[in-house]
Structure formats: structure tokens, C-alpha cells
Write a protein that holds these residues in place. Structure first.
Motif, PDB file in Angstrom:
ATOM      1  N   ALA A 317       6.826  -0.412  22.182  1.00 25.74           N
ATOM      2  CA  ALA A 317       8.164   0.183  22.265  1.00 25.74           C
ATOM      3  C   ALA A 317       9.237  -0.892  22.118  1.00 25.74           C
ATOM      4  O   ALA A 317       9.121  -1.983  22.676  1.00 25.74           O
ATOM      5  CB  ALA A 317       8.337   0.898  23.598  1.00 25.74           C
ATOM      6  N   GLY A 318      10.246  -0.562  21.365  1.00 16.71           N
ATOM      7  CA  GLY A 318      11.355  -1.492  21.204  1.00 16.71           C
ATOM      8  C   GLY A 318      11.130  -2.543  20.146  1.00 16.71           C
ATOM      9  O   GLY A 318      11.972  -3.407  19.934  1.00 16.71           O
ATOM     10  N   ASN A 319       9.978  -2.465  19.469  1.00 14.58           N
ATOM     11  CA  ASN A 319       9.690  -3.410  18.409  1.00 14.58           C
ATOM     12  C   ASN A 319       9.984  -2.734  17.077  1.00 14.58           C
ATOM     13  O   ASN A 319       9.207  -1.921  16.591  1.00 14.58           O
ATOM     14  CB  ASN A 319       8.221  -3.839  18.479  1.00 14.58           C
ATOM     15  CG  ASN A 319       7.843  -4.821  17.401  1.00 14.58           C
ATOM     16  OD1 ASN A 319       8.611  -5.056  16.479  1.00 14.58           O
ATOM     17  ND2 ASN A 319       6.664  -5.382  17.507  1.00 14.58           N
ATOM     18  N   SER A 320      11.103  -3.052  16.507  1.00 18.54           N
ATOM     19  CA  SER A 320      11.575  -2.309  15.343  1.00 18.54           C
ATOM     20  C   SER A 320      10.736  -2.551  14.099  1.00 18.54           C
ATOM     21  O   SER A 320      10.902  -1.878  13.094  1.00 18.54           O
ATOM     22  CB  SER A 320      13.027  -2.685  15.050  1.00 18.54           C
ATOM     23  OG  SER A 320      13.126  -4.071  14.795  1.00 18.54           O
ATOM     24  N   THR A 321       9.829  -3.514  14.152  1.00 17.16           N
ATOM     25  CA  THR A 321       9.012  -3.790  12.977  1.00 17.16           C
ATOM     26  C   THR A 321       7.812  -2.876  12.881  1.00 17.16           C
ATOM     27  O   THR A 321       7.120  -2.864  11.887  1.00 17.16           O
ATOM     28  CB  THR A 321       8.525  -5.249  12.995  1.00 17.16           C
ATOM     29  OG1 THR A 321       7.714  -5.441  14.159  1.00 17.16           O
ATOM     30  CG2 THR A 321       9.693  -6.208  13.003  1.00 17.16           C
ATOM     31  N   ASN A 322       7.535  -2.132  13.927  1.00 19.64           N
ATOM     32  CA  ASN A 322       6.383  -1.249  13.907  1.00 19.64           C
ATOM     33  C   ASN A 322       6.833   0.161  14.243  1.00 19.64           C
ATOM     34  O   ASN A 322       7.088   0.479  15.397  1.00 19.64           O
ATOM     35  CB  ASN A 322       5.327  -1.715  14.917  1.00 19.64           C
ATOM     36  CG  ASN A 322       4.116  -0.803  14.925  1.00 19.64           C
ATOM     37  OD1 ASN A 322       3.960   0.031  14.030  1.00 19.64           O
ATOM     38  ND2 ASN A 322       3.281  -0.931  15.932  1.00 19.64           N
ATOM     39  N   ASN A 323       6.942   0.987  13.243  1.00 22.20           N
ATOM     40  CA  ASN A 323       7.397   2.356  13.454  1.00 22.20           C
ATOM     41  C   ASN A 323       6.320   3.351  13.078  1.00 22.20           C
ATOM     42  O   ASN A 323       6.608   4.457  12.642  1.00 22.20           O
ATOM     43  CB  ASN A 323       8.669   2.618  12.648  1.00 22.20           C
ATOM     44  CG  ASN A 323       9.804   1.729  13.111  1.00 22.20           C
ATOM     45  OD1 ASN A 323       9.883   1.380  14.286  1.00 22.20           O
ATOM     46  ND2 ASN A 323      10.678   1.358  12.201  1.00 22.20           N
ATOM     47  N   THR A 324       5.077   2.952  13.243  1.00 18.55           N
ATOM     48  CA  THR A 324       3.974   3.826  12.880  1.00 18.55           C
ATOM     49  C   THR A 324       3.302   4.338  14.143  1.00 18.55           C
ATOM     50  O   THR A 324       3.745   4.092  15.260  1.00 18.55           O
ATOM     51  CB  THR A 324       2.956   3.063  12.023  1.00 18.55           C
ATOM     52  OG1 THR A 324       2.456   1.954  12.786  1.00 18.55           O
ATOM     53  CG2 THR A 324       3.594   2.540  10.749  1.00 18.55           C
ATOM     54  N   GLY A 325       2.185   5.028  13.949  1.00 13.98           N
ATOM     55  CA  GLY A 325       1.411   5.506  15.089  1.00 13.98           C
ATOM     56  C   GLY A 325       2.232   6.384  16.010  1.00 13.98           C
ATOM     57  O   GLY A 325       2.891   7.331  15.578  1.00 13.98           O
ATOM     58  N   CYS A 326       2.220   6.058  17.287  1.00 14.04           N
ATOM     59  CA  CYS A 326       2.968   6.837  18.277  1.00 14.04           C
ATOM     60  C   CYS A 326       4.424   6.997  17.855  1.00 14.04           C
ATOM     61  O   CYS A 326       5.043   8.051  18.032  1.00 14.04           O
ATOM     62  CB  CYS A 326       2.931   6.150  19.639  1.00 14.04           C
ATOM     63  SG  CYS A 326       1.287   5.820  20.304  1.00 14.04           S
ATOM     64  N   GLU A 327       4.967   5.907  17.320  1.00 11.69           N
ATOM     65  CA  GLU A 327       6.394   5.890  17.027  1.00 11.69           C
ATOM     66  C   GLU A 327       6.756   6.635  15.743  1.00 11.69           C
ATOM     67  O   GLU A 327       7.932   6.740  15.400  1.00 11.69           O
ATOM     68  CB  GLU A 327       6.883   4.449  16.991  1.00 11.69           C
ATOM     69  CG  GLU A 327       6.804   3.812  18.364  1.00 11.69           C
ATOM     70  CD  GLU A 327       7.014   2.314  18.355  1.00 11.69           C
ATOM     71  OE1 GLU A 327       7.501   1.792  17.343  1.00 11.69           O
ATOM     72  OE2 GLU A 327       6.671   1.673  19.362  1.00 11.69           O
ATOM     73  N   THR A 328       5.742   7.142  15.063  1.00 11.52           N
ATOM     74  CA  THR A 328       6.052   8.030  13.949  1.00 11.52           C
ATOM     75  C   THR A 328       6.767   9.265  14.488  1.00 11.52           C
ATOM     76  O   THR A 328       7.758   9.729  13.910  1.00 11.52           O
ATOM     77  CB  THR A 328       4.766   8.451  13.219  1.00 11.52           C
ATOM     78  OG1 THR A 328       4.062   7.296  12.793  1.00 11.52           O
ATOM     79  CG2 THR A 328       5.085   9.317  12.017  1.00 11.52           C
TER      80      THR A 328
END
Lengths: 334, 388
Positions: A317-328
Motif C-alpha cells: 500500500a502506498g507504493n505507486s509503482t505497483n498498481n496490480t494485484g490487490c490494488e487493481t
């Protein structure tokens, strides 16, 4: 002219074979799958010994490397060029993507010794030293009351049940209720596309998540997950992703539908939705898509623990470089 | 820390002027900049970042066994063997731990006596003492301490809810408290993934709410009954550099349920359960604190006077974390806007002192010159009551 005709015939044959299988109605040369006497030139055919229904081998033999041509493979070979989770897989995933790690797949690989009661199992069967089988009583595909469970289904197609899957609430030994859904013409080989992907059902007793709940029932239904926020386990078939989770952040792209597919209503599926919400006529972003088991997991296996589509430990969470997986779906956590 | 009389206050602004008008103007400017920088509270983003799996479990199942107690609301993992998910994340066995090394969660319950600072806890205090069995030294919170002999919150407003969190925080989340038992009795709605201005997730459940609490009352636009303030980036693990900046008001109000929405003060929030200690103004039945001197109970949400003995404590220039004040404008603390509040004397989680006080009440000895007592506690504000 003769060469031209031959070429056209070859092309047409390949097209027919391809799309025939895409509907899960097997067409083509009988001998690809069957042997009449398990003997040719005095030698045994296919798997050692005779097989039921004159087959040359069992389920796994046809759907893995070297198996019947045209049969979708579940071990990362042949037609598989999928993009999910870094593994080459069809929609259902790859049982070998995780190598020797048995936590990455359902334990159908012959070498697997892993046998446990399915996590979240509620009641019905006795799983003592019982591995999951491809079909049948302890299996996923086919009618649970029939032996073999998939008998005849290859020639009636997925019109009878999505990927030959049946919901059997309570594991009563009955055949069960056919799962609803629309199937990709390529089983999502090469990755799901906005123009060609599976469409999963996420309501009623014929949803894909209800099917998974055959064995993992403790992870599904309001009594186990909560009926509304705050949920106690991740909900499936309950929370409309776009309306309640994502807001405007979820974009219907090939990458997102491949990484984190959603489920839709029976009405939408009946209407033939593939790329748009058939109810509204607009793209999925305004639809009623819900989280389903397959939003996070690949049924056969993946390169990740727990058959996940993504690396859970990398969900940050809060890592803007990874928007996949849960954060999709959980856009606010990006 | 400064706890002395006016004559002892060292005003950095005055020192700055001396430099400015001296020969080394550049140094003076640098000094002023540093003073301004250090005296401005660092605002901590409460928005949680990090690996999802640190705090969440999708099905509370791994390898066919439960991950921890639960399953819990919001798919929270119960860490450290706790019975409550909040407690699990915000507790530590070592007394030296003030921030979880993995999740960065502030630790509010050390199961060994806190040693990471002299105040033995973060700004809100620590549950160590009540967790160890001393009911007078902390809120009895589910997962940390069982219920004590009190049948309701001290100072509970009679008209308030007759069950739920206003009665006890020691009950497990249930239908009797809308699953807000324990920590969630105060931190009613949490916003771990939002920076929405709700100070430490201190949000009411909406005015006039009854059980079950409507989930819609989490919406801070529709239900703006929450505390504001500026949060220290280390939750006052140290206070020499910076500290929390609490919200207060000098407007007289009653505890009729609307104050939190209107004023968003820390005291208004505490009054949700302990309302008698703040309101009811002019109530002849003995409830409340009164409206002017002579006070009947120690006033809160009242201006720290700038006259008489109170002039000896200038929290704008010599803030004393032992006796913090709230501010009418927490973002721009000014002496004229300094406000006495509940937390001027108490630590809401707990402390080493009875009644969760910041100091030993028994040490408050008028006329004392004992350096361990004079200038401390009550005497930070009541500067003429000690013997200094």
C-alpha cells in the motif's frame, strides 16, 4: 491449383478444430483421443494399459505436454503464452509454474504427495489421504455423482456447464448445478483481452465462486465472510467492485481483466456480454462486476503461493509503482 | 522541557532579535529558520503504507489452519497472539518498542514496562499498567484488560446510551456495541488508508445514533463529528523536537451531542462518554463544570488565561509536553489560542499513575520546592502554587 486447394483445406481444418474446442465441444479426428483396441502395430497405445471409454490416456495425459493436440494444456506447454502472474498459462493456470512447490497448485500432479482437507472445507466428504482429482466425487470437473464425472461432456460442450463445472452444495453426491459463464475462444491463452476473455458468473447458486465453495465453502457466502462491510473474509459474489471499492480508478483494459477478472450477473451473461455491460451497453467500468475467487486465484495453479495471480508479499500500500494485484481493485491503496 | 516561572522563560524570539540587530545577521536568519522549523509540528500522514499481508489475511487460513484469532473485520490479521486485531498490531512484548518494526504501527501496549522514553509511552499513553491488572491506570479495553468494578464510564452523561461502549470498553465486539468493542469504542471508524483529516481516527458515530451504528455514519462529509489536529510524526516518542497539536475551543458549549461536529475538539470527543466532567453549564443538579469561576469541576475547552499565575506558562514559546494544551488553531499555535483540555492532565490509553494522569497527583504539594514536584503537573499552569 491443387496446392492452393490443399492449403485452403488445411487452413479451414485448423480453424474448425480451433473453434470447435473453444466451445468445449470436441470435434476432430476420433483417434486423437480414442484407441479401439489399445493396440497398433502390436504396441500399446498412449498410457500404459487400456483406459475407460477407449481413451488413450487419462485427463492429465491429454491436457499436459504431449497430450492430445488441441486440448488446452494446464502445465504451461503448447498453446500457452498467457501473461498472468508472469507464468505462461491459460485462464485456469499452470500446475507446474510453481516448480516443486506444492503450495502453488491443486495437488493433481502425479508426483504430488500433498493431501489435506481443502482449506475452508465445511462438510460432506471424508478427505483422508485424498488428493484432488480432475473430475468426479473429489474432483472439480464434471458431474459429482457420475463416474467418470466428465462422461459425455466433451461432446456436448460447455453449453451444458461452463468448463464442465457443477456446483454441488453440501457434497451430497448429486450431480450438481451447472456453472454459468462464457468461455474465451482461446481459454485466454496469451492473456485475456478485452475482445476475448472468459466471463464469470457472480450471482446465484450457479456462480464460479459457488462452485469453488464446494470444497472451500468456509471462504464464501455471507455467513462466512460477512454480508457487508466490514467483511471478515474477502467477499466473493457480494461487493460490486466498481461501485463500492474502486470508484473511477478501475479501467477495463486487457491487462486488468487478465490480472484481476471480475464476475458479472447471470442476466449480463445471458445477454452475451463479452466486452461491454450488456445491460447498460457501456464498458465494464460502469457495470456491476463483483470480486470472485478467480479474481485472485488461478484454479489449476500459478507461480505463486496459494495459486494466486500475483505475489501477495509484493502488495504494498502506498507504493505507486505497483498498481496490480490487490490494488487493481483497491485503487485507494495505490 | 520548561516548567518554570516567567522569569525563567527563555524566549527564542528575543534571542533572535538580539542576533538580528547584531553583527552576524546571516547567523540570526539561520537561527530563526531553525527555530521556526523545529517549533512547527511535523504532520504525520496517518495513511498506512506497506505490504498488505502485514495486516490482512484474505480468508484467515494458511496451510489449512487459521492464521490467528478471527476472522476479523476488514480481513485484519490478529498478530502477537492477541484476541483482538487492533491490539495485535499495536502491541509489543518488549518495553523498548514504540513502533512496530514491520508495520510501523504505533505501540500503545507494551506487555513489559515501557522504557523507550521518560514518559513511558507515546502521546496517548500506554496500556501496560492496566494490562498488568491495575484498573485505575488505564481504560479497560477488550483484549488488554477485563472489566473493572465500574458499571459505566465515570462522568457518563445520563442521557447517553445505556449500553455499549459508554458502559464498558472491555466487552468483546458484539451486537451490544455494534462490533465496536474495545479499541473501536473510541476509534469508532478507522481510516488506515486515508488522509482525511480525522485526528487519530477519533470519529463519532453520528449525532443521535443508536445501535446498530449505521455504517454510513463513517462518511465524514455527511457526519462531520470528528477531532482535528496536527499529529507528531513519532506520536511523541520524543517531545524535545516536536509534539502533537490538539484542537480546542474557547467557545462555551454544552455536551448535547453536537459539540464534536461543531468544534472538533479533543475535549468534545472525550465528553462523548465523560460528558458530566465538561458540561452541563448552569445545571443546578450538580452536573457539569460550571461556566465561570468558581468552577465546580476543572474546566476544559477553556482558554488558558494570560493573566495572573497562568501568564507564567507560555506554551507557544515553551511548550511543556507534561501539561499540553490544545489550540483554537492547531496549525498555527498562538498563546492567545491556548486551551486547557482533558489531555492536559490525562493520557487516554493509560499511564503509570491512577486515573491515567500524566503525573502523580499525590505529589502535587502546594508550596513544595522539591525539584521532582515543583514546576510539574498542576504547577505547570498553576505557577504560583508551588514554592518556586
Amino acid at each position: 491449383m491443387r496446392k492452393t486447394l490443399m492449403t485452403v483445406c488445411m487452413v479451414l481444418l485448423s480453424v474448425v478444430l480451433t473453434y470447435g474446442l473453444a466451445n468445449a465441444v470436441v470435434t476432430g479426428v476420433c483417434s486423437t483421443c480414442h484407441t479401439m483396441h489399445d493396440s497398433q502395430g502390436g504396441a500399446d497405445q498412449g498410457a500404459s494399459g487400456t483406459q475407460g471409454y477407449l481413451l488413450t490416456g487419462g485427463c492429465y495425459a491429454c491436457h499436459t505436454t504431449g497430450g492430445a493436440s488441441g486440448a488446452p494444456k494446464i502445465d504451461g506447454t503448447a498453446d500457452n503464452t498467457g501473461t498472468g502472474s508472469g507464468a505462461l498459462s491459460d485462464a485456469g493456470g499452470d500446475v507446474n509454474a510453481g516448480g516443486a512447490d506444492q503450495d502453488t497448485r491443486h495437488d493433481i500432479v502425479p508426483a504430488d504427495t500433498f493431501a489435506m482437507t481443502p482449506p475452508g472445507y465445511t462438510s460432506g466428504l471424508t478427505w483422508t489421504n485424498q488428493k484432488v482429482t480432475c473430475d468426479g466425487t473429489f474432483g472439480c470437473h464434471g458431474k459429482h455423482g457420475a463416474t467418470p464425472g466428465v462422461k459425455g461432456l466433451h461432446h456436448t460442450g460447455s453449453g451444458s456447464a461452463y468448463r464442465f463445472l457443477y456446483v454441488q452444495a453440501g457434497n451430497t453426491g448429486a450431480d450438481g448445478t451447472a456453472v454459468n459463464g462464457l468461455e474465451s475462444t482461446t481459454w485466454e491463452a496469451g492473456g485475456a483481452l478485452t475482445s476475448d476473455h472468459n466471463v464469470y458468473d457472480s450471482d446465484g447458486g450457479d456462480s464460479i465462486s459457488s462452485f469453488c465453495a464446494n470444497c472451500h465453502g468456509g471462504f464464501h457466502a455471507p455467513g462466512n465472510t460477512g454480508a457487508a462491510s466490514p467483511f471478515t473474509r474477502h467477499p466473493t459474489d457480494e461487493e460490486a467492485v466498481v461501485a463500492n471499492i474502486d470508484g473511477a480508478g478501475w479501467a477495463f483494459s486487457s491487462a486488468e481483466i487478465d490480472q484481476t477478472p471480475m464476475g458479472f450477473t447471470s442476466a449480463q451473461i445471458t445477454a452475451g456480454m463479452v466486452t461491454t455491460d450488456a445491460t447498460t451497453g457501456t464498458p465494464y467500468t460502469t457495470g456491476n462486476g463483483k470480486a470472485i475467487c478467480l479474481s485472485c486465484h488461478r484454479a489449476h495453479g500459478s507461480a505463486e503461493k496459494d495459486l494466486l495471480r500475483f505475489t501477495y508479499s509484493s502488495m504494498n500500500a502506498g507504493n505507486s509503482t505497483n498498481n496490480t494485484g490487490c490494488e487493481t481493485c483497491h485503487v485507494a491503496q495505490r | 522541557m520548561n516548567n518554570s516561572k516567567p522569569k525563567k522563560i527563555r524566549d527564542p524570539i528575543i534571542k533572535g532579535k538580539r542576533f538580528f540587530f547584531g553583527e552576524i545577521k546571516i547567523n540570526a536568519l539561520i537561527f530563526l529558520f531553525v527555530v521556526l522549523f523545529l517549533s512547527t509540528p511535523f504532520q504525520l500522514s496517518a495513511k498506512v503504507t506497506g505490504t498488505c499481508a502485514n495486516c490482512h489475511t484474505m480468508h484467515n487460513s494458511q496451510g489449512g489452519v487459521n492464521v490467528g484469532a478471527g476472522p476479523n473485520d476488514n480481513l485484519m490479521t490478529t498478530l502477537n497472539g492477541a484476541t483482538d486485531a487492533c491490539v495485535g498490531c499495536h502491541s509489543a512484548s518488549s518495553g523498548a518498542t514504540w513502533k512496530d518494526p514491520v508495520t510501523n504501527a504505533p505501540i500503545v501496549w507494551n506487555t513489559s514496562e515501557p522504557t523507550f522514553n521518560t514518559q513511558k509511552g507515546l502521546a496517548g499513553g500506554n496500556f501496560y499498567w492496566v494490562g498488568a491488572g491495575d484498573n485505575s491506570k488505564g481504560h479497560n479495553v477488550y483484549g488488554i484488560a477485563g472489566a473493572d468494578s465500574l458499571t459505566t464510564a465515570p462522568g457518563k452523561t445520563p442521557a447517553g446510551c445505556t449500553n455499549s461502549c459508554h458502559t464498558t470498553l472491555a466487552a468483546a465486539p458484539s451486537s451490544q456495541n455494534s462490533n465496536r468493542g474495545g479499541c473501536r469504542g473510541c476509534h469508532v471508524f478507522t481510516f488506515h488508508h486515508e488522509d482525511n483529516g480525522v485526528y487519530r481516527f477519533l470519529k463519532g458515530h453520528g449525532e443521535g445514533a443508536s445501535l446498530p451504528i449505521d455504517p454510513a455514519s463513517k462518511n465524514i462529509t455527511s457526519f462531520p463529528d470528528y477531532v482535528t489536529g496536527v499529529e507528531d510524526n513519532d506520536w511523541e516518542q520524543e517531545t524535545a523536537i516536536d509534539h502533537n497539536s490538539y484542537k480546542g475551543t474557547t467557545t462555551i458549549y454544552d455536551t448535547d451531542g453536537s459539540a464534536l461536529t461543531t468544534y472538533k475538539t479533543m475535549t468534545a470527543f472525550c465528553s462523548g462518554c465523560h460528558g458530566i466532567f465538561h458540561g452541563n453549564y448552569n445545571d443546578i443538579t450538580g452536573r457539569g463544570m460550571g461556566s465561570s469561576t468558581p468552577w465546580r469541576r476543572h474546566p476544559t475547552d477553556i482558554a488558558l488565561p494570560t493573566t495572573t499565575e497562568y501568564n507564567g506558562y507560555n506554551p507557544e514559546t515553551a511548550y511543556n509536553a507534561e501539561a499540553p494544551v490544545a489550540w483554537t488553531n492547531p496549525s498555527v499555535p498562538a498563546r492567545a489560542g491556548a486551551v486547557v483540555m482533558c489531555l492536559s492532565c490525562h493520557r487516554p490509553h493509560g499511564s503509570a499513575q491512577p486515573d491515567m494522569l500524566r503525573w502523580a497527583y499525590s505529589d502535587m504539594d502546594v508550596g513544595t520546592t522539591d525539584p521532582n514536584k515543583a514546576g510539574h503537573g498542576c504547577f505547570v499552569c498553576h505557577t504560583q502554587k508551588d514554592g518556586l
